[in-house]
Design a protein around this motif. Structure first.
Motif, PDB file in Angstrom:
ATOM      1  N   ASP A 109      28.556  41.563  41.595  1.00  0.00           N
ATOM      2  CA  ASP A 109      28.058  41.375  42.964  1.00  0.00           C
ATOM      3  C   ASP A 109      28.478  40.022  43.537  1.00  0.00           C
ATOM      4  N   LEU A 110      29.510  39.405  42.983  1.00  0.00           N
ATOM      5  CA  LEU A 110      29.952  38.102  43.471  1.00  0.00           C
ATOM      6  C   LEU A 110      30.371  38.161  44.938  1.00  0.00           C
ATOM      7  N   GLU A 111      31.051  39.226  45.321  1.00  0.00           N
ATOM      8  CA  GLU A 111      31.441  39.369  46.723  1.00  0.00           C
ATOM      9  C   GLU A 111      30.217  39.472  47.627  1.00  0.00           C
ATOM     10  N   ASP A 112      29.175  40.152  47.157  1.00  0.00           N
ATOM     11  CA  ASP A 112      27.930  40.245  47.928  1.00  0.00           C
ATOM     12  C   ASP A 112      27.287  38.861  48.069  1.00  0.00           C
ATOM     13  N   ILE A 113      27.329  38.073  46.995  1.00  0.00           N
ATOM     14  CA  ILE A 113      26.789  36.714  47.051  1.00  0.00           C
ATOM     15  C   ILE A 113      27.529  35.904  48.108  1.00  0.00           C
ATOM     16  N   LEU A 152      40.593  37.424  37.473  1.00  0.00           N
ATOM     17  CA  LEU A 152      40.864  37.126  38.880  1.00  0.00           C
ATOM     18  C   LEU A 152      41.935  38.034  39.483  1.00  0.00           C
ATOM     19  N   LYS A 153      42.886  38.459  38.680  1.00  0.00           N
ATOM     20  CA  LYS A 153      43.945  39.325  39.185  1.00  0.00           C
ATOM     21  C   LYS A 153      43.353  40.608  39.755  1.00  0.00           C
ATOM     22  N   GLY A 154      43.745  40.956  40.967  1.00  0.00           N
ATOM     23  CA  GLY A 154      43.258  42.158  41.624  1.00  0.00           C
ATOM     24  C   GLY A 154      41.950  41.970  42.372  1.00  0.00           C
ATOM     25  N   ARG A 155      41.357  40.774  42.239  1.00  0.00           N
ATOM     26  CA  ARG A 155      40.070  40.510  42.887  1.00  0.00           C
ATOM     27  C   ARG A 155      40.138  39.323  43.837  1.00  0.00           C
ATOM     28  N   ALA A 156      41.213  38.550  43.752  1.00  0.00           N
ATOM     29  CA  ALA A 156      41.332  37.328  44.549  1.00  0.00           C
ATOM     30  C   ALA A 156      41.215  37.611  46.044  1.00  0.00           C
ATOM     31  N   GLN A 157      41.838  38.662  46.518  1.00  0.00           N
ATOM     32  CA  GLN A 157      41.817  38.945  47.952  1.00  0.00           C
ATOM     33  C   GLN A 157      40.425  39.344  48.427  1.00  0.00           C
ATOM     34  N   SER A 158      39.716  40.127  47.638  1.00  0.00           N
ATOM     35  CA  SER A 158      38.365  40.531  48.053  1.00  0.00           C
ATOM     36  C   SER A 158      37.430  39.325  48.075  1.00  0.00           C
ATOM     37  N   LEU A 159      37.642  38.368  47.172  1.00  0.00           N
ATOM     38  CA  LEU A 159      36.845  37.145  47.180  1.00  0.00           C
ATOM     39  C   LEU A 159      37.144  36.324  48.423  1.00  0.00           C
ATOM     40  N   LYS A 160      38.424  36.233  48.766  1.00  0.00           N
ATOM     41  CA  LYS A 160      38.821  35.520  49.984  1.00  0.00           C
ATOM     42  C   LYS A 160      38.213  36.182  51.208  1.00  0.00           C
ATOM     43  N   ASP A 161      38.281  37.494  51.270  1.00  0.00           N
ATOM     44  CA  ASP A 161      37.734  38.233  52.419  1.00  0.00           C
ATOM     45  C   ASP A 161      36.222  38.095  52.519  1.00  0.00           C
TER      46      ASP A 161
END
Length: 305
Positions: free
Chosen positions: A80-84, A103-112
């Motif tokens: 739920d890091l993106e939700d945080i 981090l690979k494959g998740r970096a963009q969603s974290l940025k967004d």
């Protein structure tokens, strides 16, 4: 900027105003590094909810805090890091400390979701030495490098590589790390970090003065950061900083950070555990006074007597 001009600033009795939170969101980690100090947060098992985290950051932002660094354990373990990130108030800077193995494959969603940049723990470019330091699974090193590339591509820059210097283990790897950093043309910065003595690791401590002399000798330019008056060395086009928190009165004198443990305790100083303030069940209305209480307990660990 979500701040309140009518609220009193979070200033301690030494005149240090808190502008930054470093928040652990989990104690879980998929690595077991030989120097790990778990953010000074040993034995805690609970994790704060998204709402609890958002409330703490919101209350702090209303009192003048404008920077947040999310840490762990390994924060990417939380699904739920993106939700945080999406729940946070507007801040000047939101960063994340990670080992980058996920981090690979998740970096963009974290940025967004609102993340600005990442710090990646990378102590060597030698896969075998890396495994010795981190006790990671086979293949993790390659995933870390992929994660760094993805972070740069997603714009989570500058990516800061945290290299903890370990005598007779990785202290000969500084040149290769500088070369690796320089290929990113300023999107990646190398941070050399003096080992903190949280475990029985004194035998791994390097001579910090000698490291500084080497950096100065090879630098084409030297700049000084306002925070801690830390020097930035430009070497072969790469930017490198040397972080010296150990026995460092200047580091403590300029500290503007308040820590939050994974189970919801405000921690005035990384190196002490007898001054914690519990906010795990605090309401949004209760949090400002608890934040001020924690700040009132702040004392520089290393200070001129």
């Amino acid at each position: 900027m979500n701040s309140c001009g009518t609220c009193s600033a979070l200033t301690d009795s030494y005149g240090r105003t808190v502008r930054s939170l470093r928040m652990s969101i989990t104690n879980r980690c998929n690595f077991d590094c030989i120097y790990c100090h778990n953010e000074g947060d040993h034995g805690s098992k609970g994790e704060m909810s998204v709402e609890n985290i958002a409330n703490i950051v919101d209350a702090a932002s209303r009192l003048g805090v404008n920077k947040l660094k999310i840490s762990g354990g390994e924060p990417l373990i939380r699904n739920d890091l993106e939700d945080i990130l999406s729940s946070l108030p507007e801040l000047r800077d939101v960063s994340l400390t990670t080992n980058a193995s996920m981090l690979k494959g998740r970096a963009q969603s974290l940025k967004d979701s609102g993340l600005d940049r990442v710090n990646v723990s990378l102590d060597t470019l030698d896969p075998e030495i890396y495994r010795t330091i981190t006790n990671c699974s086979k293949g993790a090193f390659e995933k870390v490098l992929d994660g760094i590339h993805d972070a740069v591509d997603a714009g989570l820059t500058p990516v800061k590589l945290n290299m903890v210097l370990l005598k007779d283990i990785n202290d000969a790897d500084m040149d290769s790390m500088l070369e690796f950093t320089s290929q990113y043309k300023g999107d990646v910065i190398l941070q050399l970090i003096e080992l903190m003595d949280f475990k029985d690791v004194a035998q791994y401590r390097v001579n910090a003065d000698e490291v500084e002399k080497k950096l100065l000798k090879n630098a084409t330019d030297v700049k000084v950061r306002h925070m801690h008056h830390r020097k930035k060395y430009i070497i072969n086009g790469a930017e490198v900083e040397f972080v010296r928190p150990v026995d460092n009165t200047e580091f403590c004198a300029n500290c503007n950070r308040l820590r939050v443990t994974a189970d919801g305790k405000l921690k005035p100083c990384l190196l002490t555990n007898d001054d914690l303030v519990d906010v795990s069940n605090a309401s949004l209305d209760e949090l400002p006074s608890l934040l001020q209480l924690a700040v009132s307990k702040r004392v520089p660990f290393y200070r001129n007597k």
